[in-house]
Motif scaffolding. Structure first.
Motif, PDB file in Angstrom:
ATOM      1  N   ILE A 103       0.722  -1.190   0.046  1.00  0.00           N
ATOM      2  CA  ILE A 103      -0.086  -0.206  -0.128  1.00  0.00           C
ATOM      3  C   ILE A 103       0.912   1.144  -0.095  1.00  0.00           C
ATOM      4  CG2 ILE A 103      -1.679  -1.199   1.211  1.00  0.00           C
ATOM      5  CD1 ILE A 103      -0.187   1.116   3.193  1.00  0.00           C
ATOM      6  N   ILE A 104       0.208   2.413  -0.279  1.00  0.00           N
ATOM      7  CA  ILE A 104       0.948   3.648  -0.445  1.00  0.00           C
ATOM      8  C   ILE A 104       0.311   4.763   0.471  1.00  0.00           C
ATOM      9  CG2 ILE A 104       0.356   4.288  -2.533  1.00  0.00           C
ATOM     10  CD1 ILE A 104       3.121   5.468  -3.344  1.00  0.00           C
ATOM     11  N   ALA A 105       1.209   5.520   1.153  1.00  0.00           N
ATOM     12  CA  ALA A 105       0.438   6.905   1.897  1.00  0.00           C
ATOM     13  C   ALA A 105       1.683   7.849   1.690  1.00  0.00           C
ATOM     14  CB  ALA A 105       0.013   6.354   3.301  1.00  0.00           C
ATOM     15  N   ASP A 106       1.033   8.921   1.231  1.00  0.00           N
ATOM     16  CA  ASP A 106       1.956  10.203   1.015  1.00  0.00           C
ATOM     17  C   ASP A 106       3.230   9.896   0.652  1.00  0.00           C
ATOM     18  OD1 ASP A 106       0.050  11.628   2.549  1.00  0.00           O
ATOM     19  OD2 ASP A 106       0.853  10.936   4.306  1.00  0.00           O
ATOM     20  N   GLY A 107       3.005   9.163  -0.766  1.00  0.00           N
ATOM     21  CA  GLY A 107       4.479   8.721  -1.217  1.00  0.00           C
ATOM     22  C   GLY A 107       5.200   7.527  -0.413  1.00  0.00           C
ATOM     23  N   ARG A 108       4.859   7.142   0.530  1.00  0.00           N
ATOM     24  CA  ARG A 108       5.758   6.310   1.237  1.00  0.00           C
ATOM     25  C   ARG A 108       4.951   4.772   1.097  1.00  0.00           C
ATOM     26  NH1 ARG A 108       6.734   9.911   6.607  1.00  0.00           N
ATOM     27  NH2 ARG A 108       4.419   9.682   6.420  1.00  0.00           N
ATOM     28  N   VAL A 109       5.776   3.663   0.674  1.00  0.00           N
ATOM     29  CA  VAL A 109       5.130   2.547   0.534  1.00  0.00           C
ATOM     30  C   VAL A 109       5.606   1.395   1.527  1.00  0.00           C
ATOM     31  CG1 VAL A 109       5.652   0.451  -1.172  1.00  0.00           C
ATOM     32  CG2 VAL A 109       5.556   2.779  -2.038  1.00  0.00           C
ATOM     33  N   HIS A 110       4.604   0.795   2.046  1.00  0.00           N
ATOM     34  CA  HIS A 110       4.640  -0.135   2.895  1.00  0.00           C
ATOM     35  C   HIS A 110       4.379  -1.494   2.326  1.00  0.00           C
ATOM     36  CE1 HIS A 110       4.950   2.425   6.563  1.00  0.00           C
ATOM     37  NE2 HIS A 110       4.071   3.139   5.766  1.00  0.00           N
ATOM     38  N   ALA A 111       5.382  -2.390   2.147  1.00  0.00           N
ATOM     39  CA  ALA A 111       5.420  -3.620   1.395  1.00  0.00           C
ATOM     40  C   ALA A 111       5.205  -4.877   2.323  1.00  0.00           C
ATOM     41  CB  ALA A 111       6.463  -3.828   0.474  1.00  0.00           C
ATOM     42  N   PHE A 112       4.552  -5.795   2.051  1.00  0.00           N
ATOM     43  CA  PHE A 112       4.414  -7.280   2.993  1.00  0.00           C
ATOM     44  C   PHE A 112       4.980  -8.445   1.709  1.00  0.00           C
ATOM     45  CE2 PHE A 112       1.475  -3.674   4.076  1.00  0.00           C
ATOM     46  CZ  PHE A 112       1.692  -3.686   5.470  1.00  0.00           C
ATOM     47  N   THR A 113       5.656  -9.380   2.385  1.00  0.00           N
ATOM     48  CA  THR A 113       6.264 -10.124   1.503  1.00  0.00           C
ATOM     49  C   THR A 113       6.139 -11.398   2.483  1.00  0.00           C
ATOM     50  OG1 THR A 113       8.111 -11.036   0.444  1.00  0.00           O
ATOM     51  CG2 THR A 113       8.731  -9.669   2.171  1.00  0.00           C
ATOM     52  N   GLY A 114       6.586 -12.641   2.141  1.00  0.00           N
ATOM     53  CA  GLY A 114       6.623 -13.877   2.735  1.00  0.00           C
ATOM     54  C   GLY A 114       6.601 -14.970   1.802  1.00  0.00           C
ATOM     55  N   PRO A 115       6.470 -16.292   2.395  1.00  0.00           N
ATOM     56  CA  PRO A 115       6.448 -17.404   1.320  1.00  0.00           C
ATOM     57  C   PRO A 115       4.808 -17.314   0.743  1.00  0.00           C
ATOM     58  CG  PRO A 115       5.955 -17.996   3.647  1.00  0.00           C
ATOM     59  CD  PRO A 115       6.479 -16.520   3.657  1.00  0.00           C
ATOM     60  N   SER A 116       4.720 -17.971  -0.322  1.00  0.00           N
ATOM     61  CA  SER A 116       3.655 -18.254  -1.196  1.00  0.00           C
ATOM     62  C   SER A 116       2.496 -18.684   0.036  1.00  0.00           C
ATOM     63  CB  SER A 116       3.831 -19.468  -2.050  1.00  0.00           C
ATOM     64  OG  SER A 116       2.788 -19.602  -2.974  1.00  0.00           O
ATOM     65  N   GLY A 117       1.517 -18.148  -0.171  1.00  0.00           N
ATOM     66  CA  GLY A 117       0.342 -18.435   0.622  1.00  0.00           C
ATOM     67  C   GLY A 117       0.311 -17.757   1.889  1.00  0.00           C
ATOM     68  N   THR A 127      -5.509  -7.873  10.917  1.00  0.00           N
ATOM     69  CA  THR A 127      -5.593  -6.457   9.694  1.00  0.00           C
ATOM     70  C   THR A 127      -5.593  -5.364  10.685  1.00  0.00           C
ATOM     71  OG1 THR A 127      -6.529  -7.808   8.213  1.00  0.00           O
ATOM     72  CG2 THR A 127      -6.634  -5.657   7.858  1.00  0.00           C
ATOM     73  N   ALA A 128      -6.240  -5.336  11.555  1.00  0.00           N
ATOM     74  CA  ALA A 128      -6.377  -4.197  12.495  1.00  0.00           C
ATOM     75  C   ALA A 128      -4.993  -3.796  13.183  1.00  0.00           C
ATOM     76  CB  ALA A 128      -7.394  -4.384  13.477  1.00  0.00           C
ATOM     77  N   PHE A 129      -4.464  -5.005  13.583  1.00  0.00           N
ATOM     78  CA  PHE A 129      -3.023  -4.766  14.115  1.00  0.00           C
ATOM     79  C   PHE A 129      -2.122  -3.866  13.192  1.00  0.00           C
ATOM     80  CE2 PHE A 129       1.413  -5.765  15.006  1.00  0.00           C
ATOM     81  CZ  PHE A 129       1.493  -5.699  16.615  1.00  0.00           C
ATOM     82  N   VAL A 130      -2.194  -4.520  11.931  1.00  0.00           N
ATOM     83  CA  VAL A 130      -1.204  -3.750  10.885  1.00  0.00           C
ATOM     84  C   VAL A 130      -1.504  -2.321  10.592  1.00  0.00           C
ATOM     85  CG1 VAL A 130      -0.381  -4.023   8.664  1.00  0.00           C
ATOM     86  CG2 VAL A 130      -0.463  -6.153   9.858  1.00  0.00           C
ATOM     87  N   ASP A 131      -2.946  -2.042  10.667  1.00  0.00           N
ATOM     88  CA  ASP A 131      -3.394  -0.904  10.447  1.00  0.00           C
ATOM     89  C   ASP A 131      -3.084   0.144  11.609  1.00  0.00           C
ATOM     90  OD1 ASP A 131      -5.034   1.447   9.527  1.00  0.00           O
ATOM     91  OD2 ASP A 131      -6.883   0.401  10.267  1.00  0.00           O
ATOM     92  N   ARG A 132      -2.834  -0.347  12.586  1.00  0.00           N
ATOM     93  CA  ARG A 132      -2.698   0.547  13.929  1.00  0.00           C
ATOM     94  C   ARG A 132      -0.897   0.833  13.898  1.00  0.00           C
ATOM     95  NH1 ARG A 132      -6.040  -2.678  16.836  1.00  0.00           N
ATOM     96  NH2 ARG A 132      -4.436  -4.008  17.603  1.00  0.00           N
ATOM     97  N   TRP A 133      -0.402  -0.420  13.417  1.00  0.00           N
ATOM     98  CA  TRP A 133       1.046  -0.250  13.032  1.00  0.00           C
ATOM     99  C   TRP A 133       1.366   0.855  12.111  1.00  0.00           C
ATOM    100  CZ3 TRP A 133       4.921  -0.737   9.309  1.00  0.00           C
ATOM    101  CH2 TRP A 133       6.175  -0.677   9.855  1.00  0.00           C
ATOM    102  N   ILE A 134       0.870   0.827  11.013  1.00  0.00           N
ATOM    103  CA  ILE A 134       1.274   1.910   9.909  1.00  0.00           C
ATOM    104  C   ILE A 134       0.885   3.256  10.449  1.00  0.00           C
ATOM    105  CG2 ILE A 134       0.232   2.587   7.763  1.00  0.00           C
ATOM    106  CD1 ILE A 134      -0.120  -0.386   6.928  1.00  0.00           C
ATOM    107  N   GLY A 135      -0.292   3.160  11.234  1.00  0.00           N
ATOM    108  CA  GLY A 135      -0.414   4.679  11.946  1.00  0.00           C
ATOM    109  C   GLY A 135       0.619   5.136  12.515  1.00  0.00           C
ATOM    110  N   ASP A 136       1.141   4.309  13.542  1.00  0.00           N
ATOM    111  CA  ASP A 136       2.019   4.765  14.561  1.00  0.00           C
ATOM    112  C   ASP A 136       3.342   5.015  13.761  1.00  0.00           C
ATOM    113  OD1 ASP A 136       0.145   4.084  16.560  1.00  0.00           O
ATOM    114  OD2 ASP A 136       1.018   2.300  17.215  1.00  0.00           O
TER     115      ASP A 136
END
Length: 316
Positions: A120-134, A299-308
Motif C-alpha cells: 500500500i502507499i500513503a503520502d508517497g511512502r510505500v509499506h510492502a508485505f512479503t513472505g512465502p507463497s500463501g 489486519t487491525a494490528f497492521v493498520d494501527r502499526w502503519i498509523g504509529d
C-alpha cells in the motif's frame, strides 16, 4: 542508513506490446518509442552458455528463456525485448506468464530488483508485505485497502537497485490485485474476472476498495509475514524489527525468482544489493496467527502499526 536520494522517477522504463495486457502494467505502456518491446515471434529452443538451468528456464547475463509446460515460450533479451511464442495459448495465458516470470527476468536485466511483495502507499511512502507463497500478502493489502489505505501493487514490487539510500525508490510491478475466492470473501473486494482460463483455477482479478494511481514511491518499510510455523511462543501479534544477518536471511526468500537473479547478476551482486536495502529500509517480521477467525484482528494490528509508524516518522 545510506545517504539520501532524490525523488523517484515516475517509471523506470516504458513498454510497447502487440497483445492486450489490460491494466496490469498500464503506467509502463506507450504507443511507440518504448525502452522495451514485447512481440510475438520465433523463440529458440536454447540459449548459449546458460549460467542457471531448470526444467522450464535457462538464464545467462543477457538472456532468459522460459517455457510454460504445455503452453507459451518466452525469450527475454538485454532488458529491451520480450519475444513470445504462444503455441496455442490465449492472450490471457500469455499475459499471465509474460507479466510474471518474464517480467521479473526483464527487471534483472535492467538492473532492477523485483521482490515478491504486495504493498500500500500513503503520502508517497510505500509499506510492502512479503513472505512465502500463501502467506497472505495480497489478502492483507486488500483488507488494508478496505480500511482506507491506498493499494499500490500486488505480487511484484520493483526496487531500483541503483537508488537505495535512506530509503529506496520502488515501482509497481502488477497494478491489478489477484485474489483466491476465499480471500474475496475475507476482504470484501469485488471479483473482476478469472486470472486463468482453467475452470478449476479459482483466482480472480479484484478491485480493491481504495487504489492509488501512483506508479512510483519511496519504500519505507518491508514486513515479512510470518506463518504459524514461524511463531516462537508469540501470544497474539508481534512486529519485530530485523537487522543484519537475520533480515538478510528472511529477505533472500522474498526475491522474485531468485535463480533468475543469480543467473543474471551473480550471487555476490544480489546479496550486496539486499544488504544495502536492509541498511536503508526498515525490515520487520510480523508474527500472527493465520487462523481465519484471527484475520480481522491481524489486519487491525497492521493498520494501527502503519498509523504509529507514520506518526513517528512525521514527528522525526
Amino acid at each position: 542508513m545510506g545517504e539520501g536520494i532524490g525523488l523517484p522517477r515516475e517509471i523506470p522504463f516504458t513498454v510497447e506490446a502487440d497483445l492486450e495486457l489490460g491494466s496490469r502494467i498500464a503506467p509502463f505502456l506507450v504507443a511507440s518509442g518504448a525502452d522495451v518491446v514485447i512481440a510475438e515471434g520465433d523463440v529458440p529452443a536454447s540459449i548459449a552458455d546458460p549460467v542457471i538451468t531448470g526444467v522450464a528456464h535457462s538464464v545467462n547475463a543477457r538472456q532468459l528463456l522460459l517455457e510454460v509446460p504445455g503452453g507459451a515460450r518466452f525469450l527475454v533479451e538485454d532488458g529491451a525485448r520480450i519475444t513470445y511464442d504462444r503455441r496455442g495459448a490465449s492472450d490471457r495465458e500469455v499475459a499471465l506468464f509474460l507479466l510474471g516470470s518474464a517480467w521479473g527476468g526483464l527487471c534483472y536485466q535492467r538492473g532492477l530488483l523485483p521482490l515478491h511483495a504486495s504493498a500500500i502507499i500513503a503520502d508517497g511512502r510505500v509499506h510492502a508485505f512479503t513472505g512465502p507463497s500463501g502467506a497472505g500478502k495480497s489478502t492483507l493489502v486488500a483488507a488494508l485497502a478496505d480500511r482506507g489505505h491506498s493499494f499500490f501493487t500486488d505480487d511484484v514490487l520493483i526496487v531500483d537497485a541503483a537508488r537505495i539510500g535512506s530509503a529506496a525508490d520502488c515501482y509497481v510491478g502488477q497494478k491489478d490485485l489477484k485474489l483466491w475466492d476465499d480471500a474475496l470473501e475475507l476482504t470484501g473486494a469485488a471479483a473482476m474476472g478469472p486470472v486463468r482460463d482453467a475452470p478449476e483455477f479459482n483466482k480472480y482479478f479484484a478491485a480493491p476498495a481504495v487504489q492509488s494511481a501512483a506508479a512510483a514511491g519511496r519504500l519505507a518499510s518491508l514486513t515479512i509475514l510470518g506463518t504459524d510455523a514461524t511463531r516462537a511462543g508469540v501470544d497474539g501479534f508481534a512486529m519485530t524489527q530485523l537487522d543484519g544477518g537475520r533480515a538478510l536471511q528472511q529477505l533472500r526468500d522474498s526475491v522474485y525468482r531468485p535463480r533468475f537473479a543469480i543467473g543474471t547478476w551473480g550471487r555476490q551482486r544480489l546479496f550486496e544489493t539486499l544488504g544495502r536495502l536492509i541498511a536503508g529500509v526498515q525490515v520487520q517480521l510480523f508474527d500472527r496467527s493465520t487462523v481465519r477467525t484471527a484475520f480481522g484482528d491481524s489486519t487491525a494490528f497492521v493498520d494501527r502499526w502503519i498509523g504509529d509508524w507514520s506518526a513517528h516518522s512525521d514527528d522525526g
